[in-house]
Design a protein around this motif. Structure first.
Motif, PDB file in Angstrom:
ATOM      1  N   ARG A 108      -4.413  18.941 -44.496  1.00 15.20           N
ATOM      2  CA  ARG A 108      -3.226  19.519 -43.852  1.00 15.20           C
ATOM      3  C   ARG A 108      -3.594  20.830 -43.141  1.00 15.20           C
ATOM      4  O   ARG A 108      -3.124  21.098 -42.017  1.00 15.20           O
ATOM      5  CB  ARG A 108      -2.133  19.748 -44.888  1.00 15.20           C
ATOM      6  N   VAL A 109      -4.435  21.666 -43.743  1.00 15.86           N
ATOM      7  CA  VAL A 109      -4.855  22.910 -43.098  1.00 15.86           C
ATOM      8  C   VAL A 109      -5.719  22.602 -41.876  1.00 15.86           C
ATOM      9  O   VAL A 109      -5.554  23.209 -40.806  1.00 15.86           O
ATOM     10  CB  VAL A 109      -5.586  23.822 -44.098  1.00 15.86           C
ATOM     11  N   TYR A 110      -6.632  21.644 -42.009  1.00 17.50           N
ATOM     12  CA  TYR A 110      -7.470  21.209 -40.879  1.00 17.50           C
ATOM     13  C   TYR A 110      -6.583  20.754 -39.725  1.00 17.50           C
ATOM     14  O   TYR A 110      -6.777  21.163 -38.576  1.00 17.50           O
ATOM     15  CB  TYR A 110      -8.365  20.077 -41.366  1.00 17.50           C
ATOM     16  N   TRP A 111      -5.584  19.909 -40.031  1.00 19.03           N
ATOM     17  CA  TRP A 111      -4.662  19.416 -38.994  1.00 19.03           C
ATOM     18  C   TRP A 111      -3.902  20.581 -38.344  1.00 19.03           C
ATOM     19  O   TRP A 111      -3.733  20.615 -37.127  1.00 19.03           O
ATOM     20  CB  TRP A 111      -3.680  18.421 -39.597  1.00 19.03           C
ATOM     21  N   GLN A 153      -2.611  27.708 -28.674  1.00 22.10           N
ATOM     22  CA  GLN A 153      -2.038  26.791 -27.693  1.00 22.10           C
ATOM     23  C   GLN A 153      -1.755  25.486 -28.420  1.00 22.10           C
ATOM     24  O   GLN A 153      -2.675  24.729 -28.734  1.00 22.10           O
ATOM     25  CB  GLN A 153      -3.012  26.566 -26.533  1.00 22.10           C
ATOM     26  N   MET A 154      -0.505  25.238 -28.730  1.00 22.33           N
ATOM     27  CA  MET A 154      -0.133  24.098 -29.572  1.00 22.33           C
ATOM     28  C   MET A 154      -0.459  22.770 -28.898  1.00 22.33           C
ATOM     29  O   MET A 154      -0.069  22.525 -27.746  1.00 22.33           O
ATOM     30  CB  MET A 154       1.359  24.156 -29.882  1.00 22.33           C
ATOM     31  N   ASP A 155      -1.175  21.920 -29.620  1.00 22.65           N
ATOM     32  CA  ASP A 155      -1.484  20.574 -29.144  1.00 22.65           C
ATOM     33  C   ASP A 155      -0.434  19.618 -29.712  1.00 22.65           C
ATOM     34  O   ASP A 155      -0.603  19.064 -30.797  1.00 22.65           O
ATOM     35  CB  ASP A 155      -2.887  20.159 -29.581  1.00 22.65           C
ATOM     36  N   MET A 156       0.653  19.439 -28.986  1.00 20.38           N
ATOM     37  CA  MET A 156       1.781  18.660 -29.490  1.00 20.38           C
ATOM     38  C   MET A 156       1.482  17.165 -29.579  1.00 20.38           C
ATOM     39  O   MET A 156       2.271  16.410 -30.149  1.00 20.38           O
ATOM     40  CB  MET A 156       3.010  18.904 -28.606  1.00 20.38           C
ATOM     41  N   SER A 157       0.341  16.737 -29.048  1.00 27.52           N
ATOM     42  CA  SER A 157      -0.027  15.325 -29.162  1.00 27.52           C
ATOM     43  C   SER A 157      -0.373  14.943 -30.600  1.00 27.52           C
ATOM     44  O   SER A 157      -0.474  13.759 -30.926  1.00 27.52           O
ATOM     45  CB  SER A 157      -1.219  15.005 -28.256  1.00 27.52           C
ATOM     46  N   MET A 240       0.225   6.105 -33.357  1.00 28.99           N
ATOM     47  CA  MET A 240       0.182   5.843 -34.795  1.00 28.99           C
ATOM     48  C   MET A 240       0.685   7.107 -35.478  1.00 28.99           C
ATOM     49  O   MET A 240       0.239   8.211 -35.151  1.00 28.99           O
ATOM     50  CB  MET A 240      -1.241   5.500 -35.233  1.00 28.99           C
ATOM     51  N   VAL A 241       1.644   6.961 -36.387  1.00 34.17           N
ATOM     52  CA  VAL A 241       2.261   8.121 -37.030  1.00 34.17           C
ATOM     53  C   VAL A 241       2.119   8.003 -38.539  1.00 34.17           C
ATOM     54  O   VAL A 241       2.645   7.066 -39.155  1.00 34.17           O
ATOM     55  CB  VAL A 241       3.747   8.256 -36.662  1.00 34.17           C
ATOM     56  N   VAL A 266      -3.281   9.365 -32.930  1.00 32.44           N
ATOM     57  CA  VAL A 266      -2.778   9.442 -34.306  1.00 32.44           C
ATOM     58  C   VAL A 266      -2.037  10.769 -34.487  1.00 32.44           C
ATOM     59  O   VAL A 266      -2.578  11.840 -34.205  1.00 32.44           O
ATOM     60  CB  VAL A 266      -3.918   9.333 -35.331  1.00 32.44           C
ATOM     61  N   LYS A 267      -0.816  10.684 -34.965  1.00 31.76           N
ATOM     62  CA  LYS A 267       0.016  11.869 -35.162  1.00 31.76           C
ATOM     63  C   LYS A 267       0.411  12.008 -36.629  1.00 31.76           C
ATOM     64  O   LYS A 267       0.350  11.048 -37.394  1.00 31.76           O
ATOM     65  CB  LYS A 267       1.287  11.777 -34.312  1.00 31.76           C
ATOM     66  N   LEU A 268       0.839  13.199 -36.990  1.00 27.79           N
ATOM     67  CA  LEU A 268       1.347  13.469 -38.331  1.00 27.79           C
ATOM     68  C   LEU A 268       2.819  13.850 -38.228  1.00 27.79           C
ATOM     69  O   LEU A 268       3.185  14.729 -37.442  1.00 27.79           O
ATOM     70  CB  LEU A 268       0.565  14.611 -38.972  1.00 27.79           C
ATOM     71  N   TYR A 269       3.646  13.174 -39.007  1.00 28.87           N
ATOM     72  CA  TYR A 269       5.049  13.567 -39.125  1.00 28.87           C
ATOM     73  C   TYR A 269       5.088  14.618 -40.224  1.00 28.87           C
ATOM     74  O   TYR A 269       5.116  14.296 -41.407  1.00 28.87           O
ATOM     75  CB  TYR A 269       5.897  12.341 -39.465  1.00 28.87           C
TER      76      TYR A 269
END
Length: 309
Positions: A108-111, A153-157, A240-241, A266-269
């Motif tokens: 989670r910290v890495y993400w 710079q937020m990577d919203m992808s 993919m979420v 691949v995204k994280l909710y």
């Protein structure tokens, strides 16, 4: 006071997963290494990888009502600046390595760091437990760095919001990956802050425990990660979420699917099922228990609560 030197930056591609031996070598060779120990301060003070900086996991999480929520950008900016992080840094996240759930904290910290625009990132495979098992040195000396002026710079992808997931559910246009064990996926239990049991409609289950070498807390290698990732069905071009209860176990799935198996999109909710079930309108659900079963579960949880001293 031990001070981490800031050496000349050289372009390199960090491996997402480092063994203890690889981290020990990186400490001698890396141009701008930042070892981020996310354990509680007391555990950190008792012994850590030499040169580590302490940034406990709670600083990377949201409020008690939903720990999966991201802290405010200002808070995260101040945190990464205090760690001296810049795009030139190679940040290595270190957790306890005590169990498979613990890996989710490092993931989670890495993400979060990647979401904030940082790219040179790694996780110490097996955490401090693996480091100690190799009889590598531990330090009790505090390290310090010069704070950076990095503006994320937020990577919203990399992030899926409740609105994004709602569209995916309505249009059936994404692979939704439930990272939780069976009891949660099948609706037999739920997180304390979640209002409903069950899962997202159309979700496929990929229990986060599958990513670890049998009988250990060590993450699998890239070849094994690709085999695990192949269990998820996804139409070409779809997102993919990964989700769970509060974006913790799901961070392990995200890391395995995105960073180790190398899948795109691949995204994280982050808020996951706690966020989903806290919406004002009743959200679409699958595997939701009947009313009688839900009332029985609520009564059981109430009874446990009042009996807790």
């Amino acid at each position: 006071m031990f001070t981490l030197g800031l050496l000349a930056f050289q372009t390199h591609a960090a491996q997402p997963l480092l063994s203890a031996a690889e981290l020990a070598r990186a400490g001698q060779q890396a141009p701008v290494l930042r070892i981020i120990d996310i354990r509680p301060p007391q555990a950190f003070a008792e012994g850590h990888v030499p040169g580590s900086l302490n940034a406990p996991y709670g600083k990377w999480r949201g409020p008690a009502s939903n720990p999966g929520e991201l802290p405010e950008l200002g808070e995260l900016t101040a945190l990464v600046q205090s760690l001296g992080l810049t795009p030139a840094s190679h940040a290595v996240v270190v957790s306890t390595g005590a169990d498979t759930t613990d890996f989710g904290a490092a993931a989670r910290v890495y993400w979060t760091l990647k979401l904030l625009g940082l790219q040179e990132l790694s996780i110490l495979n097996g955490g401090i437990k693996a480091w100690s098992a190799q009889q590598l040195p531990l330090s009790r000396e505090a390290a310090s760095v010069t704070p950076s002026s990095y503006q994320p710079q937020m990577d919203m992808s990399l992030l899926a919001t409740r609105e994004d997931v709602g569209r995916h559910v309505r249009l059936s246009n994404a692979a939704l990956v439930d990272s939780r064990p069976d009891a949660f996926y099948q609706g037999r239990t739920r997180a304390p802050a979640a209002k409903l049991s069950g899962t997202l409609p159309g979700a496929q289950q990929l229990d986060f425990n599958q990513w670890f070498q049998p009988g250990s807390t060590l993450f699998v290698d890239a070849d094994q990660a690709r085999q695990i990732a192949a269990k998820i069905r996804r139409e070409q071009g779809q997102d993919m979420v990964a989700f769970c209860n509060t974006g913790h176990w799901a961070a392990t799935d995200w890391f395995g699917l995105s960073e180790m198996a190398g899948l795109p999109g691949v995204k994280l909710y982050a808020g996951s099922m706690v966020d989903w079930t806290q919406s004002k309108e009743p959200p679409p659900m699958a595997h939701q228990p009947g009313r009688a079963q839900s009332l029985a579960y609520d009564a059981q949880q109430w009874w446990k609560k009042i009996r807790t001293p």
